[in-house]
Design an enzyme around this catalytic site. Structure first.
Site, PDB file in Angstrom:
ATOM      1  N   GLY A  99       0.787  -1.224   0.000  1.00  0.00           N
ATOM      2  CA  GLY A  99       0.000   0.000   0.000  1.00  0.00           C
ATOM      3  C   GLY A  99       0.816   1.270   0.000  1.00  0.00           C
ATOM      4  O   GLY A  99       0.295   2.344  -0.329  1.00  0.00           O
ATOM      5  N   ASP A 267       1.400 -11.362   6.680  1.00  0.00           N
ATOM      6  CA  ASP A 267       1.914 -10.551   5.564  1.00  0.00           C
ATOM      7  C   ASP A 267       3.263  -9.927   5.902  1.00  0.00           C
ATOM      8  O   ASP A 267       3.909  -9.340   5.023  1.00  0.00           O
ATOM      9  CB  ASP A 267       0.904  -9.462   5.176  1.00  0.00           C
ATOM     10  CG  ASP A 267       0.529  -8.562   6.339  1.00  0.00           C
ATOM     11  OD1 ASP A 267      -0.029  -9.082   7.317  1.00  0.00           O
ATOM     12  OD2 ASP A 267       0.804  -7.350   6.285  1.00  0.00           O
TER      13      ASP A 267
END
Length: 473
Positions: A99, A267
């Protein structure tokens, strides 16, 4: 238009290898870097730029690549935002991915390992959601301190390669705002995460899942599973065994370093076993298994003493993803190796940092028990403990008794005769940042990096007959 990269900017050690293009079509999305108001180089890793053949670049040329992200010669021609899912505090989230970062390039180091240049704070991507894709300068400074300290303590960690201040004012809820902005480039042994496999499993992309296993085995090689392990010739089984071995060692390295990562989500777990992505980290002020790093970790899920459990749980999620393409009984056998591997890694790393040669059997475990008791009784942190009792010097009581027959490693480096150990407690972190925030004085930070590296040299010198832990480079 900026000039093209010149061969003269690179040394013979520069070995571009954009291997990710083998699988990029279904693992990543092309993106563009933000156009920052300014690019002011604040940190350049003068150890690792040599290892990857970029030490010949001027600072001006360096900033064009790691502030403006002009492609490196014969490398990726556009950045790639990686796709992945993940368990975040054990809640599955399919709406994540890179992101505020991307993969910028890949190359081989001077030992022929495949390394990635990954960014943090380089702008928005399809996975930014409502975020601005930026990194605070303070976050970049904290990343320098975490990676330098961990590397010195033998932890298999990403390296902070560059920090470039970018001239924006950012609003953040967890620090005084507006605050200064930066973009960071990390050097890492891959960015294939447990969450990368989870995404493919959830989407039922079995062909891609198998292809990512093959890519990982090819570019992050490791030992074969034990001879008696079921399914030891199946690619996914082989990879899970290798990941379990690496993660058990990573968990042990955190404990011996007295380090709390803070956000051990799937993650944030690199299948190469390399630690990365440092947010709310802390070092222990005293030996306290319940100590947490993140203010939002209200249940203590990722507390210091629970890190091995958390990392093992994450390995279990990888096994669940692999269950689409591999035998479940064989996956379970691989997972069950974590505990014994962790205990062995703890003993190896503990005695290495303490400066004595291991003996094996139950003796090493008794040293660990006596060490923990010493720290608890004296309300002592790991940095002080390992420095004070290096090579068994000054030990009393149970600790002295357990170390009596141990061979001492080289402990003659001048570091061991200084008044106090190098440490990285939160008060000092804030002091180092205050010098930058209030006076734009970077020298205390650079001086701290120098003393951390000196400590790393002292530990390196003390390796003796004991192999240096795998992450100590």
């Amino acid at each position: 238009m900026p000039s093209e990269p010149q061969a003269a900017d690179y040394s013979v050690h520069y070995q571009p290898d954009p291997a990710i293009m083998e699988i990029a079509d279904w693992l990543a999305d092309p993106v563009k870097a933000a156009d920052f108001p300014k690019t002011h180089l604040r940190f350049r890793n003068d150890q690792w730029d040599k290892s990857v053949g970029l030490d010949g670049m001027s600072d001006e040329q360096f900033v064009k690549h790691f502030g403006r992200f002009r492609p490196l010669m014969n490398n990726l021609q556009e950045p790639l935002a990686m796709r992945y899912h993940g368990h975040q505090f054990r809640t599955y989230n399919p709406d994540i991915g890179d992101g505020r970062g991307f993969l910028f390039g890949q190359l081989r180091d001077d030992t022929n390992r495949l390394l990635d240049f990954g960014t943090k704070g380089s702008g928005t991507t399809p996975y930014s959601r409502t975020a601005d894709g930026r990194l605070t300068l303070k976050g970049g400074v904290r990343e320098i301190l975490a990676t330098e300290m961990l590397e010195a303590l033998g932890v298999n960690t990403s390296k902070t390669f560059a920090i470039v201040e970018t001239g924006e004012e950012l609003q953040r809820g967890d620090e005084p705002s507006p605050t200064r902005s930066a973009v960071m480039t990390r050097l890492s042994h891959g960015h294939i995460r447990i969450g990368s496999f989870q995404r493919l499993a959830v989407l039922e992309e079995s062909d891609h899942l198998e292809a990512l296993v093959e890519y990982s085995l090819k570019h992050f090689p490791g030992p074969m599973p034990p001879q008696d392990a079921p399914g030891r010739d199946e690619p996914a089984i082989i990879l899970l065994h290798q990941v379990v071995e690496r993660m058990a060692d990573l968990a042990a390295s955190y404990m011996v370093a007295g380090f709390v990562h803070g956000v051990l989500n799937t993650d944030n777990m690199n299948i190469s076993g390399e630690s990365f992505d440092y947010g709310p980290w802390r070092w222990l002020p005293s030996w306290a298994p319940g100590f947490t790093a993140a203010y939002f970790d209200q249940t203590g899920l990722y507390a210091f003493g629970r890190q091995p459990e958390a990392i093992h749980w994450n390995c279990g999620q990888l096994a669940i993803a692999f269950s689409q393409i591999a035998r479940r009984d064989a996956l379970v056998v691989a997972l069950e190796r974590f505990g014994p591997l962790y205990q062995a890694a703890m003993a190896k790393r503990w005695l290495w940092r303490l400066g004595v040669a291991p003996k094996g059997e139950g003796s090493d475990a008794r040293v660990l028990e006596a060490s923990e008791k010493t720290m608890r009784d004296a309300k002592m942190g790991p940095d002080e403990f390992f420095f004070t009792y290096r090579g068994g010097r000054g030990a009393t009581g149970d600790l002295a008794d357990t170390l009596q027959s141990y061979a001492i490693l080289d402990s003659e480096h001048p570091y061991w005769f200084e008044n106090a150990p190098v440490s990285m407690l939160i008060d000092e972190v804030e002091t180092l940042w205050s010098a930058i925030a209030e006076r734009d004085d970077w020298q205390p930070l650079y001086d701290k990096v120098a003393v951390i590296r000196r400590m790393g040299e002292a530990l390196d010198n003390g390796a003796g007959t004991t192999p240096i832990p795998s992450g100590h480079l």
